[in-house]
Design an enzyme around this catalytic site. Structure first.
Site, PDB file in Angstrom:
ATOM      1  N   HIS A 249      -5.073   5.928  -1.320  1.00 37.22           N
ATOM      2  CA  HIS A 249      -3.821   5.635  -0.606  1.00 37.22           C
ATOM      3  C   HIS A 249      -2.706   5.621  -1.645  1.00 37.22           C
ATOM      4  CE1 HIS A 249      -0.861   3.594   1.845  1.00 37.22           C
ATOM      5  NE2 HIS A 249      -1.670   3.659   2.886  1.00 37.22           N
ATOM      6  N   ARG A 269       6.871   3.205   4.660  1.00 39.47           N
ATOM      7  CA  ARG A 269       7.509   4.533   4.635  1.00 39.47           C
ATOM      8  C   ARG A 269       7.839   5.004   6.042  1.00 39.47           C
ATOM      9  NH1 ARG A 269       3.374   7.737   2.445  1.00 39.47           N
ATOM     10  NH2 ARG A 269       2.080   5.892   2.376  1.00 39.47           N
TER      11      ARG A 269
END
Ligand code: FAD
Length: 694
Positions: A249, A269
């Protein structure tokens, strides 16, 4: 004959995360007496930690969304290595599974007009993640547990026994799947608190044990994730596929050291967070690969416009699939443009108000304040890649979740391979758990119902004795030839500390089979793993069987070592870069590799498909002779080489001393109506000309 506690059920589910609970509910609803076993406390599983949401094309936030778009996004995210049938079932059934959760009491965040709210996530064309703030997994597990309780109440009303048809065995670790011939006969394990050994006889076993992250040093995974289900399947004779594909990740915490690796959700995000390097540059614009160029913004202005007007703007590159973002961050840090603690900066404070951040990302706000003394409403976070998710896993039949080659064994959730191809999209795991957890429970129940009691397989006493001896070996490990008290006596080999072995394993995997891989390094990793395997047989623990974490770790080491060997072997074999597998020495994606699945099996299986003692517990002499890569296919053969596809389903080579053998298997051709969902130009990036013209 070993003294064990013994129970009998129709279906045993190993794992109580989303996949396990959904499977158990289905099996019980189909009338099967069902047991659920979990290594930690009931309710404590990775599923509970999932933050961002469940991907399902309900079309609430954008009416253009449908299963076909979700299918396309999933295949693109996995770089077309996904099993297309799994991706199809997943995209079609995910909305029903979310609706079902709501009918069972899940309280999702709402849109202004009262529908289930859906948020943006990397790789998803439309806002698609149904969520509950950034605590979606908690709500999912709460709801499934509530459903289990309601089923138990029904059972109590009917039979007077809450647990008569559905029982949870918590803090119990399964160490073996038991067999009768080639069929599953139950499971063997121990109770963590008391150290008591137990057997559950059952014709159907569903593995739902989650991931493998604890083999790596920097990981978002917690202590239970030692690849148990992967190893249990392998040891029971089932193959694993796609083991080279591990998702790093892009955004784990990098500071302070004690929390390194803890996840920073992608929702940061998705909700507008931008990535910058030490020069303040929004660097992701420089890392949009050709295959995604048409879909992502080329300038900050265009990217920023997308948040308010997604119809006429392209997506910000921060929302590229995870593998792309992780590699980009890695490159920036390597180029000397990293943050003070070796990450990059992720900033949401310039996009959202403090109130909005606290409302939409409450866990993140709390996590950074508590653990790093950073206020994310006012300053950027420092983030870097962390080992997060295993794409590879048990090779299953797409429709039934049945493990290939072992009747009665099923697998769902993160432990199953195929669904996500070479890279999983965020949010596609929670939906995967529900879709395939339900299918595993359904088909396990059907399988068990087809076997009336007299026809059921039964594990023999000898097998149970062997499983017990294996489980208790760390109390009298093979120290040289002289047993546990021999110390440096016997053959001269010292006893080993399981914690030391674990740390060394994590370092090897992190340094040599990590986010960026090179052939010679992986050869070295295999050599280290072979040595660690020999040493792990001498892992000795002190004390007694009542809650003894050193003993538990000594047993988990077998699984981590087996799984790590699969990862390293497959990663060395795949001489291309794709999704969660990046080769520095083979940087491009190669279309001829797309149609290859790498299949890992236990080396030296006996006729009934069991691993032999030599295979599961190689001797020091055998291991020393084997060297790295003895069990893998010849490097000289390219993806289509003589040792590869031409011998399509047979082993390309096997090694007698390595634990695992590797072979190549061609992918099933993608169904034409599914291929028609893509433009030919796009398919040309992934499929060979022959595949397209077939
Ligand atoms: P898990 O939920 O991992 O459960 C595994 C179960 O197996 C546990 O009960 C464990 O105790 C048990 N078990 C393991 N070994 C044994 C054994 N030997 N014997 C008995 N029991 C055993 N995905 C998303 O889609 N959206 C997200 O927002 C998201 N966020 C995430 C955040 C974090 C921090 C993490 C770590 C993961 C996240 N993921 C997310 C991924 C997702 O949560 C996992 O992939 C998923 O929950 C796995 O579910 P599962 O049911 O397969 O297994």
């Amino acid at each position: 004959m070993t003294n064990v506690e013994r129970h009998a059920y129709d279906v045993v589910v190993v794992g109580a995360g989303g996949a396990g609970l959904r499977a158990a509910i289905e099996a019980r609803e189909r009338g099967m007496r069902t047991a659920v076993i979990c290594k930690s406390l009931f309710g404590k599983a990775h599923t509970v930690m999932a933050e961002g949401g469940i991907a399902a094309s309900m079309g609430n936030a954008n009416g253009h969304d449908n299963w076909q778009v979700h299918f396309r996004d999933t295949m693109r995210g996995g770089k077309f290595l996904n099993h297309w049938r799994m991706a199809e079932l997943h995209a079609k059934e995910a909305p029903d599974r979310v609706w079902e959760l709501e009918t069972w009491g899940a309280l999702f965040d709402r849109t202004k007009d009262g529908r289930i709210s859906q948020r943006n996530f990397g790789g998803h064309e439309y806002p698609r993640l149904a969520h509950v703030g950034d605590r979606t997994g908690l709500e999912l597990i709460r709801t499934l547990q509530q459903k289990i309780v309601s089923l138990q109440q029904e059972d109590h009303a009917e039979t007077g026994d809450y647990e008569g048809r559905l029982k949870v065995f918590q803090e119990c670790t399964v160490t073996r799947v038991l067999k009768d011939g080639d069929r599953v006969a139950g499971v063997f394990g121990y109770v963590r608190e008391s150290g008591r050994l137990f057997v559950i006889d059952a014709p159907a076993v569903v593995l739902a044990t989650g991931g493998i992250g604890k083999s790596f040093k920097v990981t978002s995974n917690s202590w239970e994730y030692t690849g148990d289900g992967h190893a249990l399947a392998l040891l029971a004779g089932a193959p694993l596929i796609n083991m080279e594909f591990i998702q790093f990740h892009p955004t784990g915490m990098v500071w302070p050291p004690s929390v390194k690796g803890i996840l920073v959700t992608e929702s940061v995000r998705g909700d507008g967070g931008v990535l910058r390097n030490s020069e303040g540059k929004r660097f992701m614009f420089g890392y949009v690969p050709d295959v995604f160029k048409e879909k992502y913004a080329q300038s900050e202005e265009e990217a920023d416009g997308w948040y308010a007007d997604p119809e006429t703007h392209r997506r910000p590159p921060e929302l590229l699939p995870r593998d792309e973002v992780a590699r980009a961050i890695n490159s920036e840090v390597k180029a000397g443009r990293g943050s003070p603690h070796g990450g990059v900066f992720l900033d949401v404070s310039t996009r959202l108000s403090p109130e909005e951040i606290k409302r939409r990302l409450p866990s993140m706000h709390h996590q950074f304040k508590e653990l790093a003394d950073v206020d994310i409403t006012a300053e950027p976070m420092e983030v870097g890649p962390t080992c997060h998710y295993m794409m590879g896993g048990v090779d299953v039949e797409p429709d039934t979740a049945a493990a290939r080659g072992v009747p009665g064994l099923f697998a769902a959730g993160e432990v199953a391979g195929g669904m996500h191809g070479s890279n999983r999209l965020g949010g596609n795991s929670l939906s995967d758990l529900l879709v395939f957890g339900r299918r595993a429970g359904l088909f396990a129940a059907e399988y068990a119902a087809g076997l009336p009691a007299p026809e059921r397989p039964a594990a023999g006493e000898e097998q149970i004795d062997e499983a017990a001896a294996e489980a208790l070996r760390p109390f009298g490990a093979e120290a040289g030839d002289g047993g546990p008290d021999a110390g440096d006596g016997g053959s001269g080999a010292a006893v080993e500390n399981p914690y030391t072995l674990h740390q060394e394993l994590q370092q090897v995997m992190n340094d040599l089979v990590g986010i960026i891989r090179r052939g010679p390094e992986m050869e070295r990793a295999l050599q280290h793993l072979a040595e660690l395997r020999v040493r792990s047989r001498r892992a000795l623990v002190e004390g007694h069987r009542q809650f003894n974490p050193g003993w538990h770790l000594a047993l988990d080491l077998r699984n981590m070592l087996l799984v790590s060997e699969c990862v390293a072997l497959a990663a060395l074999e795949r001489t291309e870069s794709r999704g969660g597998h990046t080769r520095d020495d083979h940087p491009g994606m190669d279309r001829t590799w797309r149609k290859v699945n790498l299949v890992c099996e236990l080396a030296g299986k006996d006729e009934a498909g069991h691993g032999t003692a030599a295979a599961t517990a190689p001797t020091a002499a055998g291991d020393a002779a084997a060297g790295p890569g003895t069990a893998r296919a010849e490097d000289a053969a390219g993806p289509d080489g003589a040792a590869g596809m031409s011998g399509a389903s047979g082993p390309v080579s096997t090694g007698t001393a390595a634990s695992v053998s590797l072979r190549r298997r061609p992918m099933d051709p993608i169904r034409p109506d599914l291929l028609d969902l893509f433009e030919r130009d796009e398919l040309l990036k992934y499929l060979t000309d022959e595949e397209l013209d077939a």
